[in-house]
Design a protein around this motif. Structure first.
Motif, PDB file in Angstrom:
ATOM      1  N   GLN A  31     -40.127 -39.719 -15.984  1.00 51.85           N
ATOM      2  CA  GLN A  31     -39.308 -39.409 -17.153  1.00 51.85           C
ATOM      3  C   GLN A  31     -38.133 -38.488 -16.819  1.00 51.85           C
ATOM      4  O   GLN A  31     -37.304 -38.214 -17.685  1.00 51.85           O
ATOM      5  CB  GLN A  31     -40.166 -38.764 -18.244  1.00 51.85           C
ATOM      6  CG  GLN A  31     -41.227 -39.698 -18.826  1.00 51.85           C
ATOM      7  CD  GLN A  31     -40.632 -40.773 -19.711  1.00 51.85           C
ATOM      8  OE1 GLN A  31     -39.455 -40.731 -20.058  1.00 51.85           O
ATOM      9  NE2 GLN A  31     -41.447 -41.746 -20.059  1.00 51.85           N
ATOM     10  N   TYR A  32     -38.094 -38.001 -15.592  1.00 51.11           N
ATOM     11  CA  TYR A  32     -37.028 -37.069 -15.214  1.00 51.11           C
ATOM     12  C   TYR A  32     -35.909 -37.809 -14.488  1.00 51.11           C
ATOM     13  O   TYR A  32     -36.167 -38.565 -13.545  1.00 51.11           O
ATOM     14  CB  TYR A  32     -37.598 -35.967 -14.313  1.00 51.11           C
ATOM     15  CG  TYR A  32     -38.509 -35.024 -15.047  1.00 51.11           C
ATOM     16  CD1 TYR A  32     -39.843 -35.345 -15.279  1.00 51.11           C
ATOM     17  CD2 TYR A  32     -38.040 -33.798 -15.525  1.00 51.11           C
ATOM     18  CE1 TYR A  32     -40.675 -34.485 -15.976  1.00 51.11           C
ATOM     19  CE2 TYR A  32     -38.864 -32.934 -16.210  1.00 51.11           C
ATOM     20  CZ  TYR A  32     -40.180 -33.285 -16.432  1.00 51.11           C
ATOM     21  OH  TYR A  32     -41.000 -32.424 -17.121  1.00 51.11           O
ATOM     22  N   ASP A  33     -34.706 -37.537 -14.853  1.00 50.35           N
ATOM     23  CA  ASP A  33     -33.557 -38.187 -14.235  1.00 50.35           C
ATOM     24  C   ASP A  33     -32.992 -37.427 -13.035  1.00 50.35           C
ATOM     25  O   ASP A  33     -32.289 -38.015 -12.211  1.00 50.35           O
ATOM     26  CB  ASP A  33     -32.429 -38.362 -15.267  1.00 50.35           C
ATOM     27  CG  ASP A  33     -32.715 -39.493 -16.236  1.00 50.35           C
ATOM     28  OD1 ASP A  33     -32.102 -39.509 -17.316  1.00 50.35           O
ATOM     29  OD2 ASP A  33     -33.553 -40.354 -15.911  1.00 50.35           O
ATOM     30  N   TYR A  34     -33.260 -36.144 -12.955  1.00 54.51           N
ATOM     31  CA  TYR A  34     -32.636 -35.336 -11.910  1.00 54.51           C
ATOM     32  C   TYR A  34     -33.703 -34.638 -11.067  1.00 54.51           C
ATOM     33  O   TYR A  34     -34.637 -34.034 -11.605  1.00 54.51           O
ATOM     34  CB  TYR A  34     -31.692 -34.299 -12.534  1.00 54.51           C
ATOM     35  CG  TYR A  34     -30.592 -34.946 -13.325  1.00 54.51           C
ATOM     36  CD1 TYR A  34     -30.711 -35.108 -14.701  1.00 54.51           C
ATOM     37  CD2 TYR A  34     -29.442 -35.421 -12.698  1.00 54.51           C
ATOM     38  CE1 TYR A  34     -29.710 -35.722 -15.435  1.00 54.51           C
ATOM     39  CE2 TYR A  34     -28.428 -36.031 -13.425  1.00 54.51           C
ATOM     40  CZ  TYR A  34     -28.576 -36.183 -14.789  1.00 54.51           C
ATOM     41  OH  TYR A  34     -27.589 -36.797 -15.501  1.00 54.51           O
ATOM     42  N   TRP A  35     -33.497 -34.711  -9.752  1.00 54.33           N
ATOM     43  CA  TRP A  35     -34.456 -34.163  -8.796  1.00 54.33           C
ATOM     44  C   TRP A  35     -33.742 -33.392  -7.701  1.00 54.33           C
ATOM     45  O   TRP A  35     -32.625 -33.731  -7.309  1.00 54.33           O
ATOM     46  CB  TRP A  35     -35.259 -35.293  -8.148  1.00 54.33           C
ATOM     47  CG  TRP A  35     -36.187 -35.966  -9.096  1.00 54.33           C
ATOM     48  CD1 TRP A  35     -35.898 -36.986  -9.958  1.00 54.33           C
ATOM     49  CD2 TRP A  35     -37.571 -35.653  -9.303  1.00 54.33           C
ATOM     50  NE1 TRP A  35     -37.013 -37.326 -10.686  1.00 54.33           N
ATOM     51  CE2 TRP A  35     -38.053 -36.531 -10.293  1.00 54.33           C
ATOM     52  CE3 TRP A  35     -38.450 -34.728  -8.742  1.00 54.33           C
ATOM     53  CZ2 TRP A  35     -39.373 -36.505 -10.750  1.00 54.33           C
ATOM     54  CZ3 TRP A  35     -39.759 -34.700  -9.179  1.00 54.33           C
ATOM     55  CH2 TRP A  35     -40.206 -35.582 -10.172  1.00 54.33           C
TER      56      TRP A  35
END
Length: 123
Positions: free
Chosen positions: A109-113
């Motif tokens: 669900q996270y777009d940025y890492w």
């Protein structure tokens, strides 16, 4: 463009402590941010996350790990105490600005890492 940069990993003995940092650029780190960890060949495992007034921890870290953030500095922190050898893995910071609270523990669900920071615990 949003970028996340982790730091603070390193080598520590069993029972020791480390504080990981996640610095965001391009956008304030004021919505959902979480820490995951990943062993080679395994899926990313939720460690801790925060969104609004909700802070969640994996059972493995409750009482030992503390997630905090300084929105003014666009930085999130993961204080890890009483580290164990099995926690020798790469830790990743993740952020998203559309995530619903119920999805806080879900890595997809996270777009940025961030790029990850290695934590090594020796006995």
């Amino acid at each position: 463009q949003v970028q996340l940069v982790e730091s603070g990993g390193g080598l520590v003995s069993t029972g020791g402590s480390l504080r990981l940092s996640c610095k965001a650029s391009g956008r304030a780190l004021n919505y959902a941010v979480a820490w995951f960890r990943q062993r080679s060949g395994s899926e990313r495992e939720f460690v801790a996350g925060i969104k609004g007034s909700t802070t969640a921890y994996a059972d493995s870290g409750k009482g030992r790990f503390t997630l905090s953030r300084d929105s003014g500095k666009s930085t999130a922190y993961l204080q890890m105490n009483n580290l164990k050898t099995e926690e020798t893995v790469v830790y990743y910071c993740a952020a998203d600005w559309n995530l619903v609270t119920s999805s806080l523990r879900l890595p997809y669900q996270y777009d940025y890492w961030g790029q990850g920071t290695q934590v090594s615990v020796y006995s």
